[in-house]
Scaffold this motif. Sequence first.
Motif, PDB file in Angstrom:
ATOM      1  N   ARG A  30       0.788  -1.307   0.223  1.00  0.00           N
ATOM      2  CA  ARG A  30      -0.138   0.038  -0.015  1.00  0.00           C
ATOM      3  C   ARG A  30       0.967   1.381   0.140  1.00  0.00           C
ATOM      4  O   ARG A  30       0.278   2.302  -0.402  1.00  0.00           O
ATOM      5  N   LEU A  31       2.153   1.273   0.427  1.00  0.00           N
ATOM      6  CA  LEU A  31       2.902   2.369   0.480  1.00  0.00           C
ATOM      7  C   LEU A  31       3.962   2.411  -0.395  1.00  0.00           C
ATOM      8  O   LEU A  31       4.802   3.539  -0.573  1.00  0.00           O
ATOM      9  N   SER A  32       4.145   1.528  -1.474  1.00  0.00           N
ATOM     10  CA  SER A  32       5.101   1.618  -2.560  1.00  0.00           C
ATOM     11  C   SER A  32       4.448   1.978  -3.719  1.00  0.00           C
ATOM     12  O   SER A  32       3.112   1.564  -4.090  1.00  0.00           O
ATOM     13  N   THR A  33       5.133   2.341  -4.597  1.00  0.00           N
ATOM     14  CA  THR A  33       4.578   2.761  -6.003  1.00  0.00           C
ATOM     15  C   THR A  33       5.163   1.800  -6.862  1.00  0.00           C
ATOM     16  O   THR A  33       6.119   1.249  -6.782  1.00  0.00           O
ATOM     17  N   GLN A  34       4.710   1.647  -8.045  1.00  0.00           N
ATOM     18  CA  GLN A  34       4.974   0.852  -9.093  1.00  0.00           C
ATOM     19  C   GLN A  34       6.503   1.262  -9.617  1.00  0.00           C
ATOM     20  O   GLN A  34       7.119   0.337 -10.188  1.00  0.00           O
ATOM     21  N   SER A  35       6.720   2.526  -9.518  1.00  0.00           N
ATOM     22  CA  SER A  35       8.193   2.665 -10.131  1.00  0.00           C
ATOM     23  C   SER A  35       9.118   2.588  -9.023  1.00  0.00           C
ATOM     24  O   SER A  35      10.281   2.634  -9.431  1.00  0.00           O
ATOM     25  N   ASP A  36       8.695   2.016  -7.806  1.00  0.00           N
ATOM     26  CA  ASP A  36      10.125   1.963  -6.686  1.00  0.00           C
ATOM     27  C   ASP A  36      10.643   0.462  -7.172  1.00  0.00           C
ATOM     28  O   ASP A  36      10.379  -0.105  -8.055  1.00  0.00           O
ATOM     29  N   LEU A  37      11.878   0.656  -6.669  1.00  0.00           N
ATOM     30  CA  LEU A  37      12.650  -0.623  -6.704  1.00  0.00           C
ATOM     31  C   LEU A  37      12.256  -1.949  -6.078  1.00  0.00           C
ATOM     32  O   LEU A  37      11.051  -1.578  -5.389  1.00  0.00           O
ATOM     33  N   SER A  38      12.511  -3.025  -6.368  1.00  0.00           N
ATOM     34  CA  SER A  38      11.836  -4.213  -6.023  1.00  0.00           C
ATOM     35  C   SER A  38      12.329  -4.326  -4.564  1.00  0.00           C
ATOM     36  O   SER A  38      12.962  -3.658  -3.905  1.00  0.00           O
ATOM     37  N   LEU A  39      11.720  -5.333  -3.787  1.00  0.00           N
ATOM     38  CA  LEU A  39      11.805  -5.287  -2.453  1.00  0.00           C
ATOM     39  C   LEU A  39      13.223  -5.611  -2.042  1.00  0.00           C
ATOM     40  O   LEU A  39      13.965  -5.256  -1.127  1.00  0.00           O
ATOM     41  N   THR A  40      13.680  -6.630  -2.963  1.00  0.00           N
ATOM     42  CA  THR A  40      15.434  -7.021  -2.665  1.00  0.00           C
ATOM     43  C   THR A  40      16.291  -5.830  -2.967  1.00  0.00           C
ATOM     44  O   THR A  40      17.275  -5.809  -2.049  1.00  0.00           O
ATOM     45  N   ALA A  41      16.044  -5.010  -3.953  1.00  0.00           N
ATOM     46  CA  ALA A  41      16.852  -4.057  -4.140  1.00  0.00           C
ATOM     47  C   ALA A  41      16.847  -3.016  -2.853  1.00  0.00           C
ATOM     48  O   ALA A  41      17.600  -2.468  -2.553  1.00  0.00           O
ATOM     49  N   THR A  42      15.542  -2.655  -2.604  1.00  0.00           N
ATOM     50  CA  THR A  42      15.373  -1.729  -1.518  1.00  0.00           C
ATOM     51  C   THR A  42      15.920  -2.296  -0.103  1.00  0.00           C
ATOM     52  O   THR A  42      16.725  -1.420   0.595  1.00  0.00           O
ATOM     53  N   MET A  43      15.672  -3.552   0.159  1.00  0.00           N
ATOM     54  CA  MET A  43      16.288  -4.217   1.462  1.00  0.00           C
ATOM     55  C   MET A  43      17.846  -4.301   1.375  1.00  0.00           C
ATOM     56  O   MET A  43      18.455  -3.805   2.259  1.00  0.00           O
ATOM     57  N   THR A  44      18.664  -4.505   0.180  1.00  0.00           N
ATOM     58  CA  THR A  44      19.983  -4.336  -0.009  1.00  0.00           C
ATOM     59  C   THR A  44      20.458  -2.991  -0.173  1.00  0.00           C
ATOM     60  O   THR A  44      21.526  -2.692   0.940  1.00  0.00           O
ATOM     61  N   LEU A  45      19.850  -1.994  -0.559  1.00  0.00           N
ATOM     62  CA  LEU A  45      20.330  -0.633  -0.316  1.00  0.00           C
ATOM     63  C   LEU A  45      20.092   0.035   1.214  1.00  0.00           C
ATOM     64  O   LEU A  45      20.996   0.410   1.659  1.00  0.00           O
ATOM     65  N   SER A  46      19.016  -0.399   1.851  1.00  0.00           N
ATOM     66  CA  SER A  46      18.747  -0.252   3.211  1.00  0.00           C
ATOM     67  C   SER A  46      19.660  -0.928   4.100  1.00  0.00           C
ATOM     68  O   SER A  46      20.425  -0.170   5.028  1.00  0.00           O
ATOM     69  N   HIS A  47      20.174  -2.361   3.789  1.00  0.00           N
ATOM     70  CA  HIS A  47      21.130  -2.765   4.489  1.00  0.00           C
ATOM     71  C   HIS A  47      22.462  -2.227   4.491  1.00  0.00           C
ATOM     72  O   HIS A  47      23.355  -1.680   5.359  1.00  0.00           O
ATOM     73  N   LEU A  48      22.993  -1.578   3.195  1.00  0.00           N
ATOM     74  CA  LEU A  48      24.349  -1.267   2.856  1.00  0.00           C
ATOM     75  C   LEU A  48      24.285   0.293   3.529  1.00  0.00           C
ATOM     76  O   LEU A  48      25.183   0.766   4.254  1.00  0.00           O
ATOM     77  N   ASP A  49      23.078   1.164   3.717  1.00  0.00           N
ATOM     78  CA  ASP A  49      23.022   2.278   4.521  1.00  0.00           C
ATOM     79  C   ASP A  49      23.116   2.264   5.856  1.00  0.00           C
ATOM     80  O   ASP A  49      23.801   3.048   6.558  1.00  0.00           O
ATOM     81  N   ARG A  50      22.548   1.117   6.321  1.00  0.00           N
ATOM     82  CA  ARG A  50      22.600   0.929   7.941  1.00  0.00           C
ATOM     83  C   ARG A  50      23.740   0.475   8.141  1.00  0.00           C
ATOM     84  O   ARG A  50      24.428   0.927   9.292  1.00  0.00           O
ATOM     85  N   TYR A  51      24.129  -0.475   7.665  1.00  0.00           N
ATOM     86  CA  TYR A  51      25.451  -1.601   8.230  1.00  0.00           C
ATOM     87  C   TYR A  51      26.860  -1.060   7.486  1.00  0.00           C
ATOM     88  O   TYR A  51      28.071  -1.575   7.970  1.00  0.00           O
ATOM     89  N   GLY A  52      26.670  -0.366   6.425  1.00  0.00           N
ATOM     90  CA  GLY A  52      27.964  -0.130   5.572  1.00  0.00           C
ATOM     91  C   GLY A  52      28.377  -0.881   4.540  1.00  0.00           C
ATOM     92  O   GLY A  52      27.516  -2.022   4.281  1.00  0.00           O
TER      93      GLY A  52
END
Length: 154
Positions: A30-52
């Motif tokens: 409900r909070l994502s749009t069609q143009s957003d990254l895939s869940l795996t891509a988003t989670m990967t970016l988030s992980h790198l942002d959080r943990y380096g």
Amino acid sequence: MSDTPSADTPEDHQAVAAVLDDLAVLAIRRLSTQSDLSLTATMTLSHLDRYGPERLSVLAARQSVTQPSMTQLVQRLEREGLVRRTADDLDGRAVRVSVTDAGRALLAERRRRRRERLAEMLGTLSPGELRELTRVAGEFLPLLRRLLESTADE
């Protein structure tokens, strides 16, 4: 015998699991749009942002995908300027991936859009419902954060 209900039965666990599943659907669908990254891509970016920076093999394991799949994802994110790959200082054969400023900006914009959408949704509640949700969230959030921290290393 206490009047306080116990939350130790399998039925209670299933009820809590259903609520958490509904929250996941809210966050992902409900909070994502069609143009957003895939869940795996988003989670990967988030992980790198959080943990380096991380090795590709670690990212693949964290996201439960194969190393070739993670390599393809990282290549795509790199082409989009969201991550960069560098040789590992300890093992020149290995690659470490880090998020770029553009990747951080994308994550920040996604958070902003999600929070804006949530604020709109909360605006549909009555003042009493909003007060009750705020009260329950105050009790729920510390437990949710603890649950997330307990599974962060899996």
